[in-house]
Design a protein around this motif. Structure first.
Motif, mmCIF file in Angstrom:
data_model
loop_
_atom_site.group_PDB
_atom_site.id
_atom_site.type_symbol
_atom_site.label_atom_id
_atom_site.label_comp_id
_atom_site.label_asym_id
_atom_site.label_seq_id
_atom_site.Cartn_x
_atom_site.Cartn_y
_atom_site.Cartn_z
ATOM 1 N N THR A 1 26.945 -27.067 -42.183
ATOM 2 C CA THR A 1 25.536 -26.632 -42.202
ATOM 3 C C THR A 1 25.380 -25.281 -41.514
ATOM 4 N N PRO A 2 24.224 -24.633 -41.727
ATOM 5 C CA PRO A 2 23.972 -23.345 -41.060
ATOM 6 C C PRO A 2 23.886 -23.491 -39.542
ATOM 7 N N ALA A 3 23.857 -24.739 -39.033
ATOM 8 C CA ALA A 3 23.849 -24.932 -37.585
ATOM 9 C C ALA A 3 25.270 -24.898 -37.031
ATOM 10 N N SER A 4 26.263 -24.943 -37.915
ATOM 11 C CA SER A 4 27.656 -24.880 -37.470
ATOM 12 C C SER A 4 27.956 -23.478 -36.944
ATOM 13 N N PRO A 5 28.988 -23.358 -36.102
ATOM 14 C CA PRO A 5 29.313 -22.028 -35.551
ATOM 15 C C PRO A 5 29.679 -21.047 -36.666
#
Ligand SMILES: *[C@@H]1O[C@H](CO)[C@@H](O)[C@H](O)[C@H]1NC(C)=O
Ligand SMILES: *[C@@H]1O[C@H](CO)[C@@H](O)[C@H](O)[C@H]1NC(C)=O
Length: 369
Positions: free
Chosen positions: A248-252
């Motif tokens: 997801t876009p929350a991943s680093p």
């Protein structure tokens, strides 16, 4: 039967305009897959027709207004490709009002009104459009001219063809989006991904996402064999490709890139990667996008095993097995070569990064295994 439909090639409007006579020609043409490729040329007004409407092409002072809509309709599972090999219109890139070509490469259907379609670019003067590939099945090119330039090499010539769209279908399409795909390791272990319309200039205001899903124990390797994204500044505030180390876009973020890149290589840490390709305004440079090879494999170094839970030793994100060793005081670390028990070809290259606090020193020891 090979068909170049000349829908309308005879509409004209004449009106008195001071002393000069203005003639507006419409010269729309329609091309479809019944003729897989061909050439369009301007000027292409049949002499007879021009003369019958009182236009004498050899008389520079004679003005006429021309609007030609060239419509290309590809077959199902096809795209339109358009490539210019001659381009010399009046005007310059700053001033395109006498004569220009507008390209619409994201048209949904033949009936779509071009006034409501996204304009893919306006061209005049000597700056030819780069290769174009339609995002869907239809491409339209509109020529406007009220030029009085009748020199021999004035005009343009372009080659069109209808090409298979397969290579642009990167994986399983996600919910009706133009360019969102899931690429699953259970479908194939190795593949090549083309950005939409590559190598044609990519559309602006586009958002593409590619979710790569590897199987158990697999990591993902990406290798960009071509990369041309508009360079808008150091942190790529306009067009960019962003690679997330997770689903997801929350991943680093591993990397956010733009500009020209050569042989860029990225490894996932775990078994998923997310790629965003976002574009903004039209870029003057007509950038072409990217080609990326990918591979899902268990042969890449297992990071957990490599680090073996040692404090102060971290994996450098995006690499296969580069590690950073950080220490504040005297400590003891063991660095063992990845897969040291059973070397697997091709051997990975590791870089060790040693850091000491205060005297910040960086030292790379390439260990070829
Ligand atoms: C067009 O113009 C040229 C140059 O003025 C002239 O020689 C020629 O006869 C004209 N042709 C016609 C059909 O009027
Ligand atoms: C790309 O654009 C989409 C849609 O506007 C947005 O949700 C996403 O966060 C953007 N991605 C990046 C990396 O900026």
């Amino acid at each position: 039967m090979h068909l170049i439909y000349l829908f309308l090639l005879s509409i004209f409007v004449s009106k008195a305009d001071g002393n000069s006579r203005k003639t507006i020609f419409q010269c729309d043409q329609h091309f479809d897959e019944s003729q897989p490729e061909g050439v369009i040329e301007f000027p292409s007004l049949p002499k007879q027709l021009a003369l019958s409407h009182g236009v004498n092409n050899s008389k520079p002072e004679q003005q006429y207004n021309l609007q030609c809509v060239y419509t290309f309709v590809a077959g199902s599972r096809q795209r339109v490709r358009l490539e210019f090999d001659h381009f010399l219109l009046s005007g310059s890139s700053e001033n395109c009002d006498i004569e220009y070509v507008d390209i619409y490469s994201e048209v949904e259907s033949v009936d779509e009104d071009i006034l409501s379609s996204a304009l893919g670019g306006r061209y005049c003067g000597t700056v030819a459009p780069h290769v174009r590939i339609s995002l869907r099945r239809v491409m339209k090119l509109v020529l406007h001219s009220r030029s009085t330039n009748h020199e021999d090499n004035h005009g343009f010539r372009a080659k069109y063809s209808f090409i298979p769209e397969d290579k642009f279908i990167a994986g399983e399409p996600v919910g009706g989006k133009k360019c969102s795909f899931i690429i699953d390791s259970s479908d194939r272990k190795i593949g090549t991904l083309y950005s939409p319309t590559y190598p044609g200039t990519y559309p602006h205001n586009m958002h593409c996402s590619y979710l790569m899903k590897a199987g158990r124990g697999e990591r993902i390797r990406l290798f960009f064999t071509d990369f041309d994204i508009f360079f808008g500044g150091e942190h790529c505030p306009y067009d960019s490709v962003t690679i997330f180390d997770g689903p997801t876009p929350a991943s680093p973020i591993i990397r956010k890139v733009c500009g020209l890149q050569q042989r860029m290589e990225v490894y996932s840490m775990g078994n998923s990667l997310l790629i965003h390709f976002n574009t903004t305004h039209p870029a003057k440079s007509d950038p072409r996008g990217f080609i990326m090879d990918y591979e899902f494999s268990t042969r890449f170094v297992n990071i957990d095993k490599l680090l073996n839970k040692q404090r102060g030793v971290t994996h450098i994100r995006g690499t296969e097995c580069d590690v950073r060793v950080e220490s504040n005081r005297e400590t003891f670390h063991t660095i063992s070569s990845p897969n040291s028990i059973q070397p697997t070809p091709p051997a990975p290259t590791s870089f060790m990064d040693f850091r000491e606090s205060r005297t910040w020193r960086r030292l790379y020891l390439p260990l070829i295994l």
